[in-house]
Write a protein that holds these residues in place. Structure first.
Motif, PDB file in Angstrom:
ATOM      1  N   GLU A  32       0.834  -1.194   0.000  1.00  0.00           N
ATOM      2  CA  GLU A  32       0.000   0.000   0.000  1.00  0.00           C
ATOM      3  C   GLU A  32       0.876   1.255   0.000  1.00  0.00           C
ATOM      4  O   GLU A  32       1.952   1.275   0.586  1.00  0.00           O
ATOM      5  CB  GLU A  32      -0.920   0.026   1.233  1.00  0.00           C
ATOM      6  N   GLN A  33       0.376   2.273  -0.659  1.00  0.00           N
ATOM      7  CA  GLN A  33       1.075   3.560  -0.718  1.00  0.00           C
ATOM      8  C   GLN A  33       0.145   4.639  -0.190  1.00  0.00           C
ATOM      9  O   GLN A  33      -1.058   4.601  -0.426  1.00  0.00           O
ATOM     10  CB  GLN A  33       1.503   3.878  -2.156  1.00  0.00           C
ATOM     11  N   MET A  93       8.027  -1.735   6.009  1.00  0.00           N
ATOM     12  CA  MET A  93       7.652  -0.555   5.223  1.00  0.00           C
ATOM     13  C   MET A  93       8.894   0.180   4.764  1.00  0.00           C
ATOM     14  O   MET A  93       9.940   0.119   5.419  1.00  0.00           O
ATOM     15  CB  MET A  93       6.818   0.416   6.075  1.00  0.00           C
ATOM     16  N   SER A  94       8.738   0.894   3.677  1.00  0.00           N
ATOM     17  CA  SER A  94       9.813   1.776   3.222  1.00  0.00           C
ATOM     18  C   SER A  94       9.813   3.030   4.092  1.00  0.00           C
ATOM     19  O   SER A  94       8.858   3.302   4.830  1.00  0.00           O
ATOM     20  CB  SER A  94       9.587   2.164   1.758  1.00  0.00           C
ATOM     21  N   ASP A  95      10.870   3.807   3.985  1.00  0.00           N
ATOM     22  CA  ASP A  95      10.938   5.078   4.718  1.00  0.00           C
ATOM     23  C   ASP A  95       9.779   5.980   4.324  1.00  0.00           C
ATOM     24  O   ASP A  95       9.184   6.648   5.172  1.00  0.00           O
ATOM     25  CB  ASP A  95      12.269   5.782   4.441  1.00  0.00           C
ATOM     26  N   GLN A  96       9.434   5.994   3.049  1.00  0.00           N
ATOM     27  CA  GLN A  96       8.323   6.820   2.569  1.00  0.00           C
ATOM     28  C   GLN A  96       7.000   6.359   3.176  1.00  0.00           C
ATOM     29  O   GLN A  96       6.183   7.172   3.604  1.00  0.00           O
ATOM     30  CB  GLN A  96       8.236   6.785   1.039  1.00  0.00           C
ATOM     31  N   GLN A  97       6.777   5.064   3.220  1.00  0.00           N
ATOM     32  CA  GLN A  97       5.533   4.543   3.787  1.00  0.00           C
ATOM     33  C   GLN A  97       5.402   4.908   5.266  1.00  0.00           C
ATOM     34  O   GLN A  97       4.323   5.300   5.713  1.00  0.00           O
ATOM     35  CB  GLN A  97       5.459   3.027   3.622  1.00  0.00           C
ATOM     36  N   ALA A 116       5.653  17.840   9.591  1.00  0.00           N
ATOM     37  CA  ALA A 116       5.703  16.596   8.824  1.00  0.00           C
ATOM     38  C   ALA A 116       7.008  15.837   9.023  1.00  0.00           C
ATOM     39  O   ALA A 116       8.083  16.420   9.187  1.00  0.00           O
ATOM     40  CB  ALA A 116       5.498  16.897   7.345  1.00  0.00           C
ATOM     41  N   VAL A 117       6.889  14.529   8.987  1.00  0.00           N
ATOM     42  CA  VAL A 117       8.020  13.610   9.029  1.00  0.00           C
ATOM     43  C   VAL A 117       8.432  13.331   7.588  1.00  0.00           C
ATOM     44  O   VAL A 117       7.583  13.108   6.725  1.00  0.00           O
ATOM     45  CB  VAL A 117       7.603  12.295   9.728  1.00  0.00           C
ATOM     46  N   SER A 118       9.724  13.343   7.327  1.00  0.00           N
ATOM     47  CA  SER A 118      10.224  13.055   5.978  1.00  0.00           C
ATOM     48  C   SER A 118      10.836  11.657   5.941  1.00  0.00           C
ATOM     49  O   SER A 118      11.188  11.104   6.990  1.00  0.00           O
ATOM     50  CB  SER A 118      11.288  14.077   5.577  1.00  0.00           C
ATOM     51  N   PRO A 119      10.981  11.092   4.750  1.00  0.00           N
ATOM     52  CA  PRO A 119      11.686   9.813   4.648  1.00  0.00           C
ATOM     53  C   PRO A 119      13.108   9.884   5.217  1.00  0.00           C
ATOM     54  O   PRO A 119      13.587   8.917   5.798  1.00  0.00           O
ATOM     55  CB  PRO A 119      11.689   9.530   3.140  1.00  0.00           C
ATOM     56  N   ALA A 120      13.766  11.037   5.105  1.00  0.00           N
ATOM     57  CA  ALA A 120      15.113  11.196   5.683  1.00  0.00           C
ATOM     58  C   ALA A 120      15.066  11.095   7.208  1.00  0.00           C
ATOM     59  O   ALA A 120      15.978  10.528   7.827  1.00  0.00           O
ATOM     60  CB  ALA A 120      15.723  12.521   5.240  1.00  0.00           C
ATOM     61  N   ASP A 121      14.008  11.628   7.819  1.00  0.00           N
ATOM     62  CA  ASP A 121      13.830  11.499   9.270  1.00  0.00           C
ATOM     63  C   ASP A 121      13.704  10.030   9.656  1.00  0.00           C
ATOM     64  O   ASP A 121      14.288   9.578  10.653  1.00  0.00           O
ATOM     65  CB  ASP A 121      12.572  12.239   9.744  1.00  0.00           C
ATOM     66  N   VAL A 122      12.939   9.292   8.889  1.00  0.00           N
ATOM     67  CA  VAL A 122      12.741   7.865   9.164  1.00  0.00           C
ATOM     68  C   VAL A 122      14.053   7.109   8.984  1.00  0.00           C
ATOM     69  O   VAL A 122      14.398   6.240   9.793  1.00  0.00           O
ATOM     70  CB  VAL A 122      11.631   7.270   8.276  1.00  0.00           C
ATOM     71  N   GLN A 123      14.790   7.455   7.952  1.00  0.00           N
ATOM     72  CA  GLN A 123      16.069   6.798   7.710  1.00  0.00           C
ATOM     73  C   GLN A 123      17.016   7.012   8.897  1.00  0.00           C
ATOM     74  O   GLN A 123      17.693   6.076   9.338  1.00  0.00           O
ATOM     75  CB  GLN A 123      16.694   7.321   6.420  1.00  0.00           C
ATOM     76  N   ALA A 124      17.036   8.222   9.450  1.00  0.00           N
ATOM     77  CA  ALA A 124      17.862   8.507  10.628  1.00  0.00           C
ATOM     78  C   ALA A 124      17.384   7.684  11.829  1.00  0.00           C
ATOM     79  O   ALA A 124      18.199   7.152  12.589  1.00  0.00           O
ATOM     80  CB  ALA A 124      17.831  10.000  10.946  1.00  0.00           C
ATOM     81  N   GLN A 128      19.327   4.814  14.224  1.00  0.00           N
ATOM     82  CA  GLN A 128      19.355   4.865  15.685  1.00  0.00           C
ATOM     83  C   GLN A 128      18.805   3.601  16.323  1.00  0.00           C
ATOM     84  O   GLN A 128      19.276   3.166  17.369  1.00  0.00           O
ATOM     85  CB  GLN A 128      18.561   6.081  16.186  1.00  0.00           C
ATOM     86  N   THR A 129      17.780   3.024  15.710  1.00  0.00           N
ATOM     87  CA  THR A 129      17.162   1.817  16.283  1.00  0.00           C
ATOM     88  C   THR A 129      17.784   0.532  15.760  1.00  0.00           C
ATOM     89  O   THR A 129      17.476  -0.543  16.265  1.00  0.00           O
ATOM     90  CB  THR A 129      15.659   1.777  15.987  1.00  0.00           C
ATOM     91  N   GLY A 130      18.598   0.647  14.715  1.00  0.00           N
ATOM     92  CA  GLY A 130      19.203  -0.559  14.127  1.00  0.00           C
ATOM     93  C   GLY A 130      18.218  -1.368  13.319  1.00  0.00           C
ATOM     94  O   GLY A 130      18.381  -2.569  13.155  1.00  0.00           O
ATOM     95  N   SER A 131      17.170  -0.722  12.787  1.00  0.00           N
ATOM     96  CA  SER A 131      16.126  -1.402  12.016  1.00  0.00           C
ATOM     97  C   SER A 131      16.430  -1.323  10.538  1.00  0.00           C
ATOM     98  O   SER A 131      16.554  -0.229   9.992  1.00  0.00           O
ATOM     99  CB  SER A 131      14.762  -0.770  12.282  1.00  0.00           C
ATOM    100  N   ALA A 132      16.506  -2.441   9.894  1.00  0.00           N
ATOM    101  CA  ALA A 132      16.744  -2.476   8.454  1.00  0.00           C
ATOM    102  C   ALA A 132      15.452  -2.186   7.706  1.00  0.00           C
ATOM    103  O   ALA A 132      14.378  -2.508   8.186  1.00  0.00           O
ATOM    104  CB  ALA A 132      17.286  -3.833   8.043  1.00  0.00           C
ATOM    105  N   PRO A 133      15.546  -1.572   6.530  1.00  0.00           N
ATOM    106  CA  PRO A 133      14.337  -1.308   5.726  1.00  0.00           C
ATOM    107  C   PRO A 133      13.729  -2.582   5.175  1.00  0.00           C
ATOM    108  O   PRO A 133      14.344  -3.578   5.068  1.00  0.00           O
ATOM    109  CB  PRO A 133      14.827  -0.419   4.588  1.00  0.00           C
TER     110      PRO A 133
END
Length: 133
Positions: A32-33, A93-97, A116-124, A128-133
């Protein structure tokens, strides 16, 4: 043995051609997008379509007018790492999702958090959490 092999072959063929098969998850990721679609497909099953939460076999907090949603960082960590009965759905989920569903929940259901949260925020947050995409 021949009967079992035929039954398995028939079941596999019918699953491939079933009109409902297109609605089944392929597993591992969500397709889903957009925040609304992700909420409806991933979150609403527990938090309810109106985001009012539920209690019963588990306790699913309401997302309506929820002050904890003021922290986008909290939501990023929650989606990526999980907490209590909340699974780490962000790992599928992807960073965008992740950004889309966080932004959707934070601006709907009586919430008005517009930073708003950006995909770059999620990537950071992933780093920090050590979670792979």
């Amino acid at each position: 043995m021949t009967i079992i092999a035929h039954a398995l072959s028939t079941a596999a063929t019918s699953a491939e051609t079933s009109p409902d098969a297109s609605h089944l998850s392929k597993g591992g990721t969500f397709e889903e997008q957009g925040g609304a679609a992700l909420f409806a497909s991933v979150c609403a099953g527990c938090h309810q379509p109106d985001a009012r939460g539920a209690s019963g076999a588990g306790d699913y907090p309401a997302l309506t007018q929820n002050k904890t949603l003021a922290s986008a960082d909290y939501l990023e960590r929650l989606l990526l790492s999980g907490r209590r009965a909340m699974p780490p759905v962000g790992q599928m989920m992807s960073d965008q999702q992740i950004a889309d569903v966080i932004n959707y929940v934070r601006t709907h259901f009586g919430n008005a958090y517009d930073d708003a949260v950006s995909p770059a925020d999620v990537q950071a947050a992933r780093r920090q959490t050590g979670s792979a995409p």
